[in-house]
Design an enzyme around this catalytic site. Sequence first.
Site, PDB file in Angstrom:
ATOM      1  N   GLY A  97       4.752   4.300  -8.256  1.00 18.55           N
ATOM      2  CA  GLY A  97       4.113   4.165  -9.760  1.00 18.55           C
ATOM      3  C   GLY A  97       4.391   2.788 -10.268  1.00 18.55           C
ATOM      4  O   GLY A  97       4.519   1.815  -9.227  1.00 18.55           O
ATOM      5  N   ALA A  98       4.440   2.640 -11.356  1.00 22.31           N
ATOM      6  CA  ALA A  98       4.635   1.464 -12.357  1.00 22.31           C
ATOM      7  C   ALA A  98       3.490   0.341 -11.579  1.00 22.31           C
ATOM      8  O   ALA A  98       3.548  -0.683 -11.026  1.00 22.31           O
ATOM      9  CB  ALA A  98       5.793   0.725 -11.990  1.00 22.31           C
ATOM     10  N   HIS A 119       0.396  -2.132 -10.548  1.00 17.71           N
ATOM     11  CA  HIS A 119       0.140  -3.285 -11.033  1.00 17.71           C
ATOM     12  C   HIS A 119      -1.051  -3.441 -10.244  1.00 17.71           C
ATOM     13  O   HIS A 119      -1.768  -3.192  -9.284  1.00 17.71           O
ATOM     14  CB  HIS A 119       1.137  -4.246 -10.887  1.00 17.71           C
ATOM     15  CG  HIS A 119       1.796  -4.399  -9.299  1.00 17.71           C
ATOM     16  ND1 HIS A 119       1.105  -4.574  -8.469  1.00 17.71           N
ATOM     17  CD2 HIS A 119       3.059  -3.821  -8.955  1.00 17.71           C
ATOM     18  CE1 HIS A 119       1.907  -4.485  -7.345  1.00 17.71           C
ATOM     19  NE2 HIS A 119       3.304  -4.180  -7.758  1.00 17.71           N
ATOM     20  N   GLY A 130      -1.594  -5.350  -7.677  1.00 21.03           N
ATOM     21  CA  GLY A 130      -1.535  -5.359  -6.128  1.00 21.03           C
ATOM     22  C   GLY A 130      -1.673  -3.498  -5.642  1.00 21.03           C
ATOM     23  O   GLY A 130      -2.706  -3.544  -4.853  1.00 21.03           O
ATOM     24  N   HIS A 131      -1.378  -2.814  -6.473  1.00 20.40           N
ATOM     25  CA  HIS A 131      -1.826  -1.495  -6.280  1.00 20.40           C
ATOM     26  C   HIS A 131      -3.090  -1.078  -6.624  1.00 20.40           C
ATOM     27  O   HIS A 131      -3.718  -0.365  -5.617  1.00 20.40           O
ATOM     28  CB  HIS A 131      -0.815  -0.388  -7.316  1.00 20.40           C
ATOM     29  CG  HIS A 131       0.655  -0.272  -6.933  1.00 20.40           C
ATOM     30  ND1 HIS A 131       1.303  -0.960  -7.905  1.00 20.40           N
ATOM     31  CD2 HIS A 131       1.582   0.080  -5.935  1.00 20.40           C
ATOM     32  CE1 HIS A 131       2.756  -0.660  -7.490  1.00 20.40           C
ATOM     33  NE2 HIS A 131       2.762  -0.018  -6.328  1.00 20.40           N
ATOM     34  N   GLY A 172       0.410  -2.078   1.268  1.00 15.88           N
ATOM     35  CA  GLY A 172       0.323  -3.772   1.095  1.00 15.88           C
ATOM     36  C   GLY A 172       1.095  -4.569   1.964  1.00 15.88           C
ATOM     37  O   GLY A 172       2.280  -4.108   2.545  1.00 15.88           O
ATOM     38  N   GLN A 224       8.318  -2.594   6.134  1.00 14.48           N
ATOM     39  CA  GLN A 224       7.797  -1.338   5.946  1.00 14.48           C
ATOM     40  C   GLN A 224       6.351  -1.014   6.428  1.00 14.48           C
ATOM     41  O   GLN A 224       6.286  -0.048   7.359  1.00 14.48           O
ATOM     42  CB  GLN A 224       7.371  -0.983   4.273  1.00 14.48           C
ATOM     43  CG  GLN A 224       6.879   0.082   3.952  1.00 14.48           C
ATOM     44  CD  GLN A 224       6.630   0.375   2.421  1.00 14.48           C
ATOM     45  OE1 GLN A 224       7.804   0.717   1.906  1.00 14.48           O
ATOM     46  NE2 GLN A 224       5.633   0.388   1.810  1.00 14.48           N
ATOM     47  N   ARG A 258       8.985  -4.471  -9.575  1.00 17.15           N
ATOM     48  CA  ARG A 258       9.983  -5.080  -9.975  1.00 17.15           C
ATOM     49  C   ARG A 258      10.106  -6.559 -10.759  1.00 17.15           C
ATOM     50  O   ARG A 258      11.207  -6.914 -11.384  1.00 17.15           O
ATOM     51  CB  ARG A 258      11.402  -5.534  -8.753  1.00 17.15           C
ATOM     52  CG  ARG A 258      11.765  -3.922  -8.286  1.00 17.15           C
ATOM     53  CD  ARG A 258      12.888  -4.075  -7.243  1.00 17.15           C
ATOM     54  NE  ARG A 258      13.185  -2.709  -6.884  1.00 17.15           N
ATOM     55  CZ  ARG A 258      13.099  -2.212  -5.720  1.00 17.15           C
ATOM     56  NH1 ARG A 258      12.247  -2.473  -4.852  1.00 17.15           N
ATOM     57  NH2 ARG A 258      13.650  -0.916  -5.492  1.00 17.15           N
TER      58      ARG A 258
HETATM   59  O1  PAF Z   1       6.118   0.950  -0.965  1.00 23.76           O
HETATM   60  C1  PAF Z   1       6.211   1.728  -1.686  1.00 23.76           C
HETATM   61  O2  PAF Z   1       5.854   1.680  -2.828  1.00 23.76           O
HETATM   62  C2  PAF Z   1       7.258   2.788  -1.179  1.00 23.76           C
HETATM   63  O3  PAF Z   1       8.018   2.427  -0.085  1.00 23.76           O
HETATM   64  C3  PAF Z   1       6.315   4.149  -0.554  1.00 23.76           C
HETATM   65  C4  PAF Z   1       5.562   3.676   0.739  1.00 23.76           C
HETATM   66  C5  PAF Z   1       5.181   4.563  -1.564  1.00 23.76           C
HETATM   67  C6  PAF Z   1       7.013   5.039   0.159  1.00 23.76           C
HETATM   68  O4  PAF Z   1       7.955   5.761  -1.127  1.00 23.76           O
END
Ligand code: PAF
Length: 293
Positions: free
Chosen positions: A29-30, A32, A34-35, A148, A154, A188
């Site tokens: 959530g939150a 922006h 990028g999402h 991303g 990750q 953040r």
């Molecule tokens: O990148 C994120 O926002 C988190 O690490 C994810 C992949 C949603 C897992 O909680």
Amino acid sequence: MQVISTATEYDAIYQQWQDQEVALVPTMGALHEGHLALIRLARQVADVVVVSIFVNPLQFGPQEDLSHYPRPLEQDLALCRELGVDAVFTPSVAVLYPEGMDNVTTVVPPVSLTERFCGEFRPGHFTGVATVVLKLFNLLRPQVAVFGEKDAQQLMVIRQMVRDLHLPVRVLPHPTIREASGLALSSRNRYLETEAERRAALSLSAILNRVRLSARQAVQAGQPPLNAETTLGEISREVLAEQSGPGVTIRLQYLAAVDKDTFEPIHTLGANAKVLAAAYVNDVRLIDNMDVE
Ligand code: PAF
């Protein structure tokens, strides 16, 4: 757009999608820009787009910002609606961890991938990420999942999990979205309160850009690839001296060059180099990365 919070509700709508391809954009959530770019990519490649919004406690350390993590759900849902998202999955902690988190089965990514960089400073973080992503894949059954590239480690962890566990999901990366200033978008960033903090936050992209430029210039001039340690050390000292100011402390947590395919540390800034950085601007932890080529 359907907003659902349980597996049973999801199963009912999943059945209606029949043979359509489902793309998942997992988020905390939150949202922006990028999402939103991840969601747009999902929209392009699949028939149905599902966004998950879940602030996953298992990936936060005891001293981290779990309780303060921004949760502007109504705003997030409005953005998803605008982008034509088909369903938003917003489970509670009890739905994803019905028996709590203390004795839950977890996915532990290989130590070789998590012993350095964010993994070194956030013990257990990638176990939390891999575990929740596997749960989301199992519950939501997407054929494609979009992540991303800003969270480069990750992305490596998730790709490796998909390969190792033979998961029937195609992982699609999306390049980092940046402000015009160069700052990589992150949920953040909203913790950066003062002008001095925002200016200091530009240190990361400034270091990475300068490293990239120097490495490319050396190659163009026909010189051997630059030594990673010396170049990163010199450039970071230069940039940190320029960007520091009253009321703000910038603390580099790590700055390293890795092979972009294996994530193994490398000693020269050749074509396969990716430079990773994490820093605290006062109390705000930011990460970024850039490929040299
Ligand atoms: O990148 C994120 O926002 C988190 O690490 C994810 C992949 C949603 C897992 O909680």
